[in-house]
Design a protein around this motif. Structure first.
Motif, PDB file in Angstrom:
ATOM      1  N   PRO A  86       0.801  -1.224   0.000  1.00 25.49           N
ATOM      2  CA  PRO A  86       0.000   0.000   0.000  1.00 25.49           C
ATOM      3  C   PRO A  86       0.828   1.265   0.000  1.00 25.49           C
ATOM      4  O   PRO A  86       0.371   2.304  -0.438  1.00 25.49           O
ATOM      5  CB  PRO A  86      -0.815  -0.117   1.291  1.00 25.49           C
ATOM      6  N   GLY A  87       2.051   1.242   0.508  1.00 28.13           N
ATOM      7  CA  GLY A  87       2.826   2.483   0.588  1.00 28.13           C
ATOM      8  C   GLY A  87       3.670   2.721  -0.650  1.00 28.13           C
ATOM      9  O   GLY A  87       4.017   1.802  -1.382  1.00 28.13           O
ATOM     10  N   ALA A  88       3.995   3.974  -0.911  1.00 30.41           N
ATOM     11  CA  ALA A  88       4.864   4.307  -2.039  1.00 30.41           C
ATOM     12  C   ALA A  88       5.545   5.622  -1.748  1.00 30.41           C
ATOM     13  O   ALA A  88       5.052   6.431  -0.965  1.00 30.41           O
ATOM     14  CB  ALA A  88       4.056   4.419  -3.324  1.00 30.41           C
ATOM     15  N   ALA A  89       6.707   5.842  -2.366  1.00 26.55           N
ATOM     16  CA  ALA A  89       7.412   7.108  -2.188  1.00 26.55           C
ATOM     17  C   ALA A  89       8.010   7.508  -3.510  1.00 26.55           C
ATOM     18  O   ALA A  89       8.466   6.662  -4.293  1.00 26.55           O
ATOM     19  CB  ALA A  89       8.502   6.954  -1.125  1.00 26.55           C
ATOM     20  N   SER A  90       8.044   8.797  -3.774  1.00 25.80           N
ATOM     21  CA  SER A  90       8.654   9.254  -5.015  1.00 25.80           C
ATOM     22  C   SER A  90       9.179  10.660  -4.823  1.00 25.80           C
ATOM     23  O   SER A  90       8.699  11.420  -3.983  1.00 25.80           O
ATOM     24  CB  SER A  90       7.646   9.220  -6.161  1.00 25.80           C
ATOM     25  N   ARG A  91      10.210  11.013  -5.604  1.00 28.19           N
ATOM     26  CA  ARG A  91      10.779  12.354  -5.554  1.00 28.19           C
ATOM     27  C   ARG A  91      11.139  12.763  -6.961  1.00 28.19           C
ATOM     28  O   ARG A  91      11.403  11.934  -7.834  1.00 28.19           O
ATOM     29  CB  ARG A  91      12.068  12.372  -4.740  1.00 28.19           C
ATOM     30  N   PHE A  92      11.247  14.055  -7.128  1.00 31.13           N
ATOM     31  CA  PHE A  92      11.732  14.536  -8.416  1.00 31.13           C
ATOM     32  C   PHE A  92      13.203  14.246  -8.538  1.00 31.13           C
ATOM     33  O   PHE A  92      13.967  14.306  -7.578  1.00 31.13           O
ATOM     34  CB  PHE A  92      11.473  16.034  -8.560  1.00 31.13           C
ATOM     35  N   LEU A  93      13.620  13.936  -9.744  1.00 31.86           N
ATOM     36  CA  LEU A  93      14.982  13.475  -9.966  1.00 31.86           C
ATOM     37  C   LEU A  93      15.661  14.352 -10.998  1.00 31.86           C
ATOM     38  O   LEU A  93      15.054  14.786 -11.972  1.00 31.86           O
ATOM     39  CB  LEU A  93      14.925  12.023 -10.475  1.00 31.86           C
ATOM     40  N   ARG A  94      16.944  14.611 -10.770  1.00 36.11           N
ATOM     41  CA  ARG A  94      17.743  15.263 -11.808  1.00 36.11           C
ATOM     42  C   ARG A  94      18.942  14.359 -12.057  1.00 36.11           C
ATOM     43  O   ARG A  94      19.586  13.889 -11.119  1.00 36.11           O
ATOM     44  CB  ARG A  94      18.179  16.645 -11.337  1.00 36.11           C
ATOM     45  N   ALA A  95      19.196  14.110 -13.309  1.00 33.76           N
ATOM     46  CA  ALA A  95      20.270  13.170 -13.638  1.00 33.76           C
ATOM     47  C   ALA A  95      21.445  13.912 -14.259  1.00 33.76           C
ATOM     48  O   ALA A  95      21.267  14.883 -14.999  1.00 33.76           O
ATOM     49  CB  ALA A  95      19.764  12.113 -14.603  1.00 33.76           C
ATOM     50  N   GLU A  96      22.649  13.430 -13.974  1.00 33.49           N
ATOM     51  CA  GLU A  96      23.847  14.066 -14.492  1.00 33.49           C
ATOM     52  C   GLU A  96      23.891  13.935 -15.998  1.00 33.49           C
ATOM     53  O   GLU A  96      23.721  12.853 -16.555  1.00 33.49           O
ATOM     54  CB  GLU A  96      25.067  13.367 -13.877  1.00 33.49           C
ATOM     55  N   GLY A  97      24.119  15.028 -16.659  1.00 34.54           N
ATOM     56  CA  GLY A  97      24.270  14.977 -18.095  1.00 34.54           C
ATOM     57  C   GLY A  97      22.962  14.890 -18.843  1.00 34.54           C
ATOM     58  O   GLY A  97      22.953  14.766 -20.067  1.00 34.54           O
ATOM     59  N   PHE A  98      21.861  14.957 -18.148  1.00 33.56           N
ATOM     60  CA  PHE A  98      20.578  14.880 -18.842  1.00 33.56           C
ATOM     61  C   PHE A  98      19.847  16.181 -18.557  1.00 33.56           C
ATOM     62  O   PHE A  98      19.431  16.447 -17.436  1.00 33.56           O
ATOM     63  CB  PHE A  98      19.787  13.688 -18.335  1.00 33.56           C
ATOM     64  N   ASP A  99      19.728  17.015 -19.584  1.00 38.77           N
ATOM     65  CA  ASP A  99      19.059  18.290 -19.387  1.00 38.77           C
ATOM     66  C   ASP A  99      17.652  18.218 -19.894  1.00 38.77           C
ATOM     67  O   ASP A  99      17.406  17.764 -21.019  1.00 38.77           O
ATOM     68  CB  ASP A  99      19.816  19.410 -20.147  1.00 38.77           C
ATOM     69  N   GLU A 100      16.736  18.616 -19.060  1.00 31.99           N
ATOM     70  CA  GLU A 100      15.360  18.683 -19.540  1.00 31.99           C
ATOM     71  C   GLU A 100      14.703  19.937 -18.992  1.00 31.99           C
ATOM     72  O   GLU A 100      15.088  20.435 -17.940  1.00 31.99           O
ATOM     73  CB  GLU A 100      14.579  17.423 -19.119  1.00 31.99           C
ATOM     74  N   PRO A 101      13.715  20.450 -19.712  1.00 32.13           N
ATOM     75  CA  PRO A 101      13.025  21.653 -19.240  1.00 32.13           C
ATOM     76  C   PRO A 101      12.337  21.385 -17.912  1.00 32.13           C
ATOM     77  O   PRO A 101      11.977  20.262 -17.593  1.00 32.13           O
ATOM     78  CB  PRO A 101      11.991  21.961 -20.339  1.00 32.13           C
ATOM     79  N   GLU A 102      12.148  22.474 -17.174  1.00 33.29           N
ATOM     80  CA  GLU A 102      11.596  22.380 -15.829  1.00 33.29           C
ATOM     81  C   GLU A 102      10.246  21.657 -15.806  1.00 33.29           C
ATOM     82  O   GLU A 102       9.966  20.833 -14.943  1.00 33.29           O
ATOM     83  CB  GLU A 102      11.439  23.804 -15.273  1.00 33.29           C
ATOM     84  N   GLN A 103       9.371  22.001 -16.802  1.00 33.24           N
ATOM     85  CA  GLN A 103       8.019  21.430 -16.721  1.00 33.24           C
ATOM     86  C   GLN A 103       7.968  19.963 -17.128  1.00 33.24           C
ATOM     87  O   GLN A 103       6.961  19.309 -16.957  1.00 33.24           O
ATOM     88  CB  GLN A 103       7.026  22.209 -17.598  1.00 33.24           C
ATOM     89  N   ASP A 104       9.050  19.420 -17.663  1.00 28.46           N
ATOM     90  CA  ASP A 104       9.032  18.010 -18.012  1.00 28.46           C
ATOM     91  C   ASP A 104       9.624  17.143 -16.929  1.00 28.46           C
ATOM     92  O   ASP A 104       9.718  15.940 -17.075  1.00 28.46           O
ATOM     93  CB  ASP A 104       9.820  17.778 -19.314  1.00 28.46           C
ATOM     94  N   ARG A 105      10.053  17.766 -15.855  1.00 33.23           N
ATOM     95  CA  ARG A 105      10.656  16.989 -14.781  1.00 33.23           C
ATOM     96  C   ARG A 105       9.664  15.944 -14.278  1.00 33.23           C
ATOM     97  O   ARG A 105       8.489  16.247 -14.056  1.00 33.23           O
ATOM     98  CB  ARG A 105      11.032  17.908 -13.613  1.00 33.23           C
ATOM     99  N   ARG A 106      10.190  14.750 -14.086  1.00 28.61           N
ATOM    100  CA  ARG A 106       9.309  13.691 -13.605  1.00 28.61           C
ATOM    101  C   ARG A 106       9.798  13.128 -12.296  1.00 28.61           C
ATOM    102  O   ARG A 106      10.947  13.339 -11.920  1.00 28.61           O
ATOM    103  CB  ARG A 106       9.235  12.580 -14.642  1.00 28.61           C
ATOM    104  N   ARG A 107       8.944  12.367 -11.655  1.00 24.96           N
ATOM    105  CA  ARG A 107       9.313  11.766 -10.393  1.00 24.96           C
ATOM    106  C   ARG A 107       9.895  10.381 -10.623  1.00 24.96           C
ATOM    107  O   ARG A 107       9.526   9.685 -11.561  1.00 24.96           O
ATOM    108  CB  ARG A 107       8.101  11.623  -9.484  1.00 24.96           C
TER     109      ARG A 107
END
Lengths: 886, 142
Positions: free
Chosen positions: A591-612
């Protein structure tokens, strides 16, 4: 009034002979005597007088007939006689009757049970004013289920700023717990205009009004009629009583004074959940009121369409979206939707079971059709044996329609008995189904309880189904009786079946094969879907893993947690039968789950496309315990405790952020965390929280045990429950008494998440099997009958030199022809059925050719089995005996 | 119900006979009921009026009286009369009791009830109205 009484007298007269036949006859005789006496007085002889009197006054038997017709109700008497005769006929063929009754009970019962569950959820309008104009709002964050959840401020803004709705109201269910341990009471906080917008009147007292939402208004409540009857014993003094409830999310208990009882028959707008009390907003403490999450329902204004409403709401909701998107750009992908709510608010119960129930309705409808065709062919075969009897009656003057009416009455009798048994079976079946439906862990919300009605709608449906069934399977023998010609039957020419009847009989079997194919395809689809969810696509091995949630609060910091882990893990591993041990923050499909926004080295993406990315904190040995292979790099080691900023990622994350690169040694950043994490390993994809969704990009952090509570996973060689006692003991020794919170197995945990699919698969499989069985019986019956009928012909053929093989081939070829004809019709039906199933159930693909192919193979096997015995009997025919016999 | 039947034989052609005559034939049975509703209505009036005039009478007396009054043009056979009496009895318009005739024969006597008298009056009114209408139409007088 007098005519009613007269009719009643005739009704009684149908059952009780009143006046009695003897009395009527005495009266008629006395009439003749008096007439004869008068004629004698005029000079005729006694004999002449008597004869003339009879001629003048008419014959006694005819008069008796007319008097009997007047005494009772002739049509009713005929019907009763038909029914009595029909019952006798049924008793005379007990096996046929038993098979037919079992089939009917099953078919009608299944239809009634599924309908009684599907009707309140999918079809029945709410008992409120003009339900057709009610709509609800939903929005769906990516990978989350749809939600109807708005703040009070948003509600007020929509209410004041819209033009499409004549009313807008909201409700918020409370999560209550019963202090006595029974079912918790169902309480909802509602806006003041709730009852008035719905058009619900009070049975007693008053309902809530907008004035109750004004600042300073006292907290008031309205109770449901049902609750008033059970809890307050229908006492009038309920007005003024106080209701106290506690919700885990609200720090203080909430009170409200009862001001009214809702009208009888209204039990809320959330179908499938208990609703006993509706409280005003003022019951919620001021500080919490702004945080209340209201589910909104609206009534379309006159002339407004849903499309207009949707467009308007998109604009109004945009303000909220923009606010949310500031923190989480994923929200920009979300668009509010307006959908009809005439059958009630959409709930997890709808979302999970609406599709399966709809599909099941189609399925059991098909089973009923198949059952009727099957029984029809059964009765048709039996009707052939009764041809002689029918012919005699026709030649004695029975009208054709009279005979047809009698055959139909027999069918109706059979169907009625089946229907009554079916309703009883349906009650049990529906209750059991309901219990299964609410037994899963996939969030169903507070207090799901579907009241399964045995009301007018269900009864009407069942009676309608019964009568339809009676006509469907009664039609075949009735038509056969209608066209029965007396002469050949009386001459007892056996085997001279009119060609039309033979074709008709074959046609019925072909129809059975076709319907059975469609049923088998859909059931095969459901079973394959379940298997895929359960076993194939998990990414870990679900068998033989024991899961324990334990309380680790005795450890205050990381050092102590590590020490506990170092003590616990080897001891658990030492238990005989345990192969591997791991600890983690959460377990798969939990039943439980956890997620966070992630930024990866060398992978640039626009702010609004950031995913968890999904998160889990795991100890060493986690992947080995779950048998999720590590594709690159290494597993966590004990030594990592000194360098904890190391993570393992899964394939999905690699594909998304590190496509074409080797992620080992690269870094990722999690939101709210300044320092980077180094990737030391890549694991295969594994399902995370929801079995139906593809494995999300996942980050595994290192932590031997988690603070507060941890899940322990034990991979065993034996049945997991066998080691549970030992494990529990060891945990209690290390972590303190009563540390074990929950014990289950991984298999159970996964299964609990897929209750709808399991239910669907089991029932579809069951009905598919029943359908196949019916088709097999039908096919067998026809073939056996054919062999019996053609015994003479077979005898002649064998006498002329046909071998046993030739005869077998002849019979089986006949069977094959029927089955192939069934395919011709059944295959398109099966394709259509699987297509329909795919639209009804989310995530279910129509499977293409596979289910239909599987059904074809199954039907061929069945045909072979069904034809085997008749074929064998055909080869046993002794030519001499056959030629001599009639 | 097996309805075997035979053609009814009559010696004399009927002048005006309220006989409801079923017609049977072997093999293709069909029943033609004459529009019995109108005839039933007139039968009711005839019986009730006879009882009102004669007082309590048995069935034969009623039939004989009606035949006599109509000059032999209306002949009720048992199959018409007794179902009619039963129907009236079911509606509480007449009441039947077993009794003894003058000649010490057992017979069932029917007497009109208060409700029957009301029914008779109503039916008479209705009959007069119908007759007036038909008269007007047939003679085309306003």
């Amino acid at each position: 009034m007098r005519t009613v009484r007269a009719w009643l007298r005739r009704l009684i007269g149908t059952f009780r002979e009143d006046p009695r036949d003897a009395e009527m006859q005495a009266e008629l005789r006395s009439h003749l005597d008096l007439a004869a006496a008068e004629l004698e007085g005029r000079g005729l002889s006694k004999a002449d007088a008597a004869r003339d009197a009879r001629l003048h006054a008419g014959a006694v038997p005819q008069a008796m007939e007319r008097m009997r017709d007047q005494r009772g109700l002739p049509w009713l008497a005929d019907l009763l006689q038909d029914a009595r005769f029909g019952a006798r006929m049924l008793r005379r063929a007990p096996l046929v009757t038993a098979v037919a009754l079992v089939t009917l009970t099953l078919a009608i019962g299944a239809n009634s049970a599924i309908f009684s569950l599907a009707d309140p959820l999918l079809f029945r309008d709410l008992p409120v004013r003009d339900p057709a104009s009610l709509v609800q709002f939903t929005f769906q964050y990516p990978r989350d289920p749809p939600q109807n959840d708005f703040s009070l401020a948003s509600y007020e803004r929509y209410r004041d700023g819209n033009h499409a709705f004549s009313d807008l109201f909201g409700l918020a269910p409370l999560r209550t717990e019963s202090r006595t341990g029974g079912d918790p009471i169902g309480v909802q906080i509602v806006t003041g205009n709730f009852f008035q917008a719905l058009g619900v009147r009070p049975a007693f007292g008053r309902v809530l009004t907008s004035a109750d939402d004004a600042p300073g208004a006292g907290p008031v409540a309205v109770v449901s009629w049902q609750y008033w009857k059970t809890r307050f014993n229908a006492d009038g003094r309920v007005l003024g009583a106080s209701i106290d409830v506690e919700d885990a999310r609200v720090p203080v208990p909430m009170h409200a004074t009862v001001v009214g009882v809702a009208e009888r028959g209204f039990s809320g707008v959330v179908v499938g959940y208990r609703q006993d009390v509706w409280m005003s907003l003022s019951a919620v403490p001021d500080a919490m009121r702004s945080r209340a999450g209201l589910s909104l329902i609206a009534r379309l204004g006159p002339g407004a369409s849903i499309e207009q409403a949707r467009a308007e709401m998109r604009v109004l909701h945009q303000v909220d979206i923009e606010e949310l998107a500031k923190r989480d750009p994923q929200w920009n992908r979300v668009a509010i939707d307006v959908t009809p709510a005439r059958t009630g608010l959409s709930t997890p119960l709808h979302q999970q079971f609406g599709g399966p129930l709809f599909l099941l309705m189609m399925l059991v409808g098909g089973v009923l059709l198949l059952a009727c065709v099957n029984i029809g062919s059964l009765l048709l075969a039996r009707g052939a044996a009764r041809q002689h009897e029918m012919a005699v009656r026709v030649s004695l003057g029975a009208g054709r329609f009279r005979i047809v009416r009698q055959v139909l009455t027999e069918s109706l009798l059979l169907a009625s008995i089946g229907g009554m048994l079916g309703i009883i079976a349906a009650r049990f079946g529906a209750t059991m189904l309901m219990r299964i439906m609410t037994s899963g862990t996939r969030a169903l919300g507070p207090a799901p309880s579907l009241v399964i009605p045995l009301d007018a709608r269900v009864l009407t449906f069942t009676i309608g189904v019964t009568v339809l069934a009676a006509f469907l399977f009664g039609l075949a023998p009735a038509i056969a009786a209608f066209v029965s010609a007396p002469a050949p039957a009386l001459r007892q020419i056996t085997g001279a079946q009119p060609r039309s009847r033979r074709v008709f009989g074959n046609g019925l079997v072909v129809a059975q094969v076709a319907i059975s194919m469609a049923l088998l395809s859909v059931s095969q689809l459901s079973i394959a879907h379940l298997r895929h969810l359960r076993d194939r696509s998990l990414g870990f091995d679900r068998d033989r893993v024991l899961l324990m949630s334990v309380n680790t609060s005795r450890a205050q910091n990381r050092g102590q947690l590590t020490a506990l882990y170092r003590d616990l893990a080897p001891r658990l591993q030492a238990i005989p039968g345990v192969r591997a041990v791991a600890a983690s923050g959460t377990t798969p499909i939990a039943p439980g789950a956890a997620s966070r926004f992630l930024r990866a080295e060398g992978f640039d993406e626009p702010e609004q496309d950031r995913r968890r990315a999904s998160l889990n904190t795991v100890s060493p040995n986690y992947f080995a315990t779950y048998e999720t292979p590590l594709l690159a790099g290494r597993d966590f080691r004990d030594a990592d405790v000194e360098q904890p900023r190391r993570v393992i990622v899964n394939q999905a994350l690699t594909r998304q952020y590190f496509a074409g690169r080797n992620p080992l040694g690269l870094h990722v950043w999690l939101e709210n965390d300044r320092d980077p994490y180094e990737i030391v390993g890549v694991a295969a994809d594994a399902k995370y929280h929801d079995v139906r969704l593809a494995p999300p990009p996942t980050v595994y952090l290192f932590a031997p045990m988690s603070r507060g509570s941890t899940d322990l996973s034990l991979r065993t060689d034996v049945n997991p429950t066998a080691v549970a006692a030992d494990a529990r003991r060891i945990v209690n020794e290390v972590l303190g008494a009563d540390s074990v919170r929950r014990v289950t197995t991984l298999a159970e945990q996964v299964d609990a998440d897929i209750v709808p699919e399991r239910l669907m698969a089991v029932l579809a499989g069951f009905f598919g099997t029943v359908g196949a069985l019916l088709a097999a019986i039908g096919l067998y019956g026809l073939l056996a009958y054919t062999v019996a009928r053609r015994t003479k012909e077979i005898g002649i053929r064998m006498a002329l030199g046909a071998t046993r093989g030739d005869v077998t081939r002849m019979i089986l070829r006949g069977a094959l022809t029927l089955v192939l004809a069934g395919f011709a019709i059944g295959a398109p039906a099966a394709f259509w059925g699987t297509r329909l199933a795919a639209t009804a159930i989310e995530n279910l693909s129509s499977g293409g050719v596979a289910p239909v192919a599987a059904a074809t193979v199954a039907m061929l096997v069945i045909a072979a089995l069904a034809g085997w015995m008749p074929a064998r009997r055909a080869t046993r025919v002794d030519p001499i005996t056959a030629l001599r016999a009639e | 119900m097996l309805e075997a039947g035979s053609r009814q034989r009559r010696h004399r052609p009927p002048v005006f006979d309220i006989q409801i005559e079923p017609v049977y034939s072997i093999g293709v049975p069909n029943e033609e009921r004459a529009k019995a509703d109108v005839l039933q209505g007139t039968l009711d009036i005839m019986i009730l009026q006879t009882l009102a005039t004669l007082g309590p009478s048995h069935g034969y007396a009623i039939a004989a009286r009606i035949e006599q009054v109509s000059g032999g043009r209306v002949r009720l056979n048992m199959g018409t009369l007794y179902p009619g009496l039963m129907r009236l009895e079911q509606r509480d318009a007449v009441r039947g009791t077993w009794g003894v005739t003058d000649n010490s024969r057992r017979a069932r006597f029917y007497a009109i009830t208060a409700a029957g008298k009301k029914l008779l009056a109503a039916e008479k009114r209705e009959w007069d109205r119908m007759v007036g209408i038909m008269q007007a139409i047939l003679t085309e007088q306003g």
